[in-house]
Design a protein around this motif. Structure first.
Motif, PDB file in Angstrom:
ATOM      1  N   GLU A  81      18.995  11.029   4.365  1.00 44.65           N
ATOM      2  CA  GLU A  81      19.848  12.065   3.789  1.00 44.65           C
ATOM      3  C   GLU A  81      20.491  11.528   2.519  1.00 44.65           C
ATOM      4  N   SER A  82      20.436  12.351   1.490  1.00 44.40           N
ATOM      5  CA  SER A  82      21.080  11.989   0.223  1.00 44.40           C
ATOM      6  C   SER A  82      22.071  13.082  -0.131  1.00 44.40           C
ATOM      7  N   VAL A  83      22.761  12.881  -1.236  1.00 43.94           N
ATOM      8  CA  VAL A  83      23.695  13.915  -1.680  1.00 43.94           C
ATOM      9  C   VAL A  83      22.948  15.184  -2.066  1.00 43.94           C
ATOM     10  N   LYS A  84      21.652  15.077  -2.341  1.00 49.04           N
ATOM     11  CA  LYS A  84      20.848  16.237  -2.742  1.00 49.04           C
ATOM     12  C   LYS A  84      20.224  16.968  -1.559  1.00 49.04           C
ATOM     13  N   ALA A  85      19.659  16.201  -0.590  1.00 54.41           N
ATOM     14  CA  ALA A  85      18.881  16.831   0.482  1.00 54.41           C
ATOM     15  C   ALA A  85      18.574  15.828   1.581  1.00 54.41           C
ATOM     16  N   ALA A  86      18.015  16.332   2.661  1.00 57.53           N
ATOM     17  CA  ALA A  86      17.489  15.466   3.724  1.00 57.53           C
ATOM     18  C   ALA A  86      15.975  15.430   3.572  1.00 57.53           C
ATOM     19  N   ILE A  89      10.520   3.375   1.529  1.00 60.15           N
ATOM     20  CA  ILE A  89      10.191   4.350   0.490  1.00 60.15           C
ATOM     21  C   ILE A  89      10.145   3.631  -0.850  1.00 60.15           C
ATOM     22  N   THR A  90       9.433   4.203  -1.782  1.00 62.23           N
ATOM     23  CA  THR A  90       9.260   3.590  -3.095  1.00 62.23           C
ATOM     24  C   THR A  90      10.485   3.824  -3.984  1.00 62.23           C
ATOM     25  N   ASP A  91      10.501   3.104  -5.083  1.00 62.54           N
ATOM     26  CA  ASP A  91      11.563   3.283  -6.067  1.00 62.54           C
ATOM     27  C   ASP A  91      11.540   4.715  -6.597  1.00 62.54           C
ATOM     28  N   PHE A  92      10.350   5.266  -6.804  1.00 67.15           N
ATOM     29  CA  PHE A  92      10.240   6.649  -7.267  1.00 67.15           C
ATOM     30  C   PHE A  92      10.899   7.592  -6.263  1.00 67.15           C
ATOM     31  N   ALA A  93      10.623   7.394  -4.978  1.00 67.04           N
ATOM     32  CA  ALA A  93      11.181   8.274  -3.944  1.00 67.04           C
ATOM     33  C   ALA A  93      12.705   8.202  -3.925  1.00 67.04           C
ATOM     34  N   GLN A  94      13.246   6.992  -3.967  1.00 66.60           N
ATOM     35  CA  GLN A  94      14.707   6.886  -3.909  1.00 66.60           C
ATOM     36  C   GLN A  94      15.344   7.509  -5.145  1.00 66.60           C
ATOM     37  N   SER A  95      14.676   7.405  -6.304  1.00 64.29           N
ATOM     38  CA  SER A  95      15.247   7.993  -7.514  1.00 64.29           C
ATOM     39  C   SER A  95      15.236   9.519  -7.447  1.00 64.29           C
ATOM     40  N   GLN A  96      14.225  10.079  -6.784  1.00 64.19           N
ATOM     41  CA  GLN A  96      14.161  11.526  -6.624  1.00 64.19           C
ATOM     42  C   GLN A  96      15.203  12.035  -5.629  1.00 64.19           C
ATOM     43  N   LEU A  97      15.498  11.226  -4.617  1.00 64.48           N
ATOM     44  CA  LEU A  97      16.476  11.630  -3.607  1.00 64.48           C
ATOM     45  C   LEU A  97      17.908  11.584  -4.125  1.00 64.48           C
ATOM     46  N   SER A 108      25.174   0.460   5.340  1.00 64.23           N
ATOM     47  CA  SER A 108      24.909   0.419   3.898  1.00 64.23           C
ATOM     48  C   SER A 108      23.617   1.154   3.539  1.00 64.23           C
ATOM     49  N   PRO A 109      23.588   2.484   3.735  1.00 61.80           N
ATOM     50  CA  PRO A 109      22.360   3.222   3.429  1.00 61.80           C
ATOM     51  C   PRO A 109      21.970   3.134   1.949  1.00 61.80           C
ATOM     52  N   ASP A 110      22.949   2.810   1.093  1.00 57.28           N
ATOM     53  CA  ASP A 110      22.674   2.708  -0.336  1.00 57.28           C
ATOM     54  C   ASP A 110      21.753   1.537  -0.677  1.00 57.28           C
ATOM     55  N   LEU A 111      21.475   0.641   0.277  1.00 59.83           N
ATOM     56  CA  LEU A 111      20.497  -0.424   0.040  1.00 59.83           C
ATOM     57  C   LEU A 111      19.136   0.158  -0.318  1.00 59.83           C
ATOM     58  N   VAL A 112      18.834   1.343   0.226  1.00 60.20           N
ATOM     59  CA  VAL A 112      17.558   1.993  -0.090  1.00 60.20           C
ATOM     60  C   VAL A 112      17.511   2.331  -1.575  1.00 60.20           C
ATOM     61  N   ASN A 113      18.639   2.739  -2.149  1.00 53.56           N
ATOM     62  CA  ASN A 113      18.695   3.006  -3.590  1.00 53.56           C
ATOM     63  C   ASN A 113      18.613   1.720  -4.401  1.00 53.56           C
ATOM     64  N   LYS A 114      19.330   0.719  -3.967  1.00 51.64           N
ATOM     65  CA  LYS A 114      19.438  -0.520  -4.733  1.00 51.64           C
ATOM     66  C   LYS A 114      18.160  -1.355  -4.696  1.00 51.64           C
ATOM     67  N   ARG A 124       0.885  -1.157   0.000  1.00 51.88           N
ATOM     68  CA  ARG A 124       0.000   0.000   0.000  1.00 51.88           C
ATOM     69  C   ARG A 124       0.926   1.212   0.000  1.00 51.88           C
ATOM     70  N   TYR A 125       0.461   2.329  -0.570  1.00 51.56           N
ATOM     71  CA  TYR A 125       1.337   3.473  -0.803  1.00 51.56           C
ATOM     72  C   TYR A 125       0.720   4.776  -0.291  1.00 51.56           C
ATOM     73  N   THR A 126       1.622   5.718   0.054  1.00 53.34           N
ATOM     74  CA  THR A 126       1.185   7.056   0.448  1.00 53.34           C
ATOM     75  C   THR A 126       1.495   8.036  -0.674  1.00 53.34           C
ATOM     76  N   LYS A 127       0.912   9.219  -0.595  1.00 51.81           N
ATOM     77  CA  LYS A 127       1.217  10.267  -1.568  1.00 51.81           C
ATOM     78  C   LYS A 127       2.616  10.828  -1.365  1.00 51.81           C
ATOM     79  N   ASP A 128       3.239  10.489  -0.226  1.00 52.68           N
ATOM     80  CA  ASP A 128       4.620  10.901   0.039  1.00 52.68           C
ATOM     81  C   ASP A 128       5.617   9.862  -0.476  1.00 52.68           C
ATOM     82  N   HIS A 129       5.114   8.847  -1.198  1.00 58.17           N
ATOM     83  CA  HIS A 129       5.949   7.823  -1.828  1.00 58.17           C
ATOM     84  C   HIS A 129       6.601   6.869  -0.818  1.00 58.17           C
ATOM     85  N   ASP A 130       5.835   6.544   0.216  1.00 55.47           N
ATOM     86  CA  ASP A 130       6.237   5.513   1.163  1.00 55.47           C
ATOM     87  C   ASP A 130       5.403   4.276   0.865  1.00 55.47           C
TER      88      ASP A 130
END
Length: 125
Positions: free
Chosen positions: A57-62, A24-32, A83-89, A5-11
């Motif tokens: 926190e990402s290289v772009k923002a928190a 977080i969704t794949d869309f959210a991680q790609s935006q971060l 390994s925070p990059d697991l969220v991206n992968k 199930r999903y939220t409008k905040d991409h969780d």
């Protein structure tokens, strides 16, 4: 109930028995962008729907992550500490954030199913 199930905040929330896996969704991680740090709550913490739950926190923002449902934090994904990059992968797989013991299953009805979330993404694009 099966599937995410999903939220409008991409969780996302995936229910297994009386526990919800939250991430977080794949869309959210790609935006971060490249995620460099994830701050998670301690197990045992109680959260209300809409309350701040975690920070990514990402290289772009928190970005703050808000509780999609009310419950008690049962466990956190300790692998994200080193390994925070697991969220991206694997955002819907090994990159999950935490699990919540569900207080009120009716809150899940306020979340979108996969088809509704896909339509939401298309409307946002």
């Amino acid at each position: 109930m099966s599937g995410e199930r999903y939220t409008k905040d991409h969780d996302f929330v995936r229910v297994e028995d009386d526990v919800a896996i939250v991430g977080i969704t794949d869309f959210a991680q790609s935006q971060l962008g490249d995620i460099v740090f994830v701050e998670l709550p301690s197990p045992g913490k109680r959260v209300a729907k809409g309350e701040q739950l975690a920070t990514i926190e990402s290289v772009k923002a928190a970005s703050e992550i808000y509780a999609p449902i009310s419950g008690e934090v049962v466990a956190v994904n300790e692998r994200l500490e080193s390994s925070p990059d697991l969220v991206n992968k694997e955002p819907l797989g090994e990159g999950w954030l935490l699990t919540l013991r569900i207080d009120d299953a009716a809150e899940l009805e306020d979340l979108m199913d996969e088809d509704a979330y896909r339509a939401f993404l298309e409307s946002e694009g």
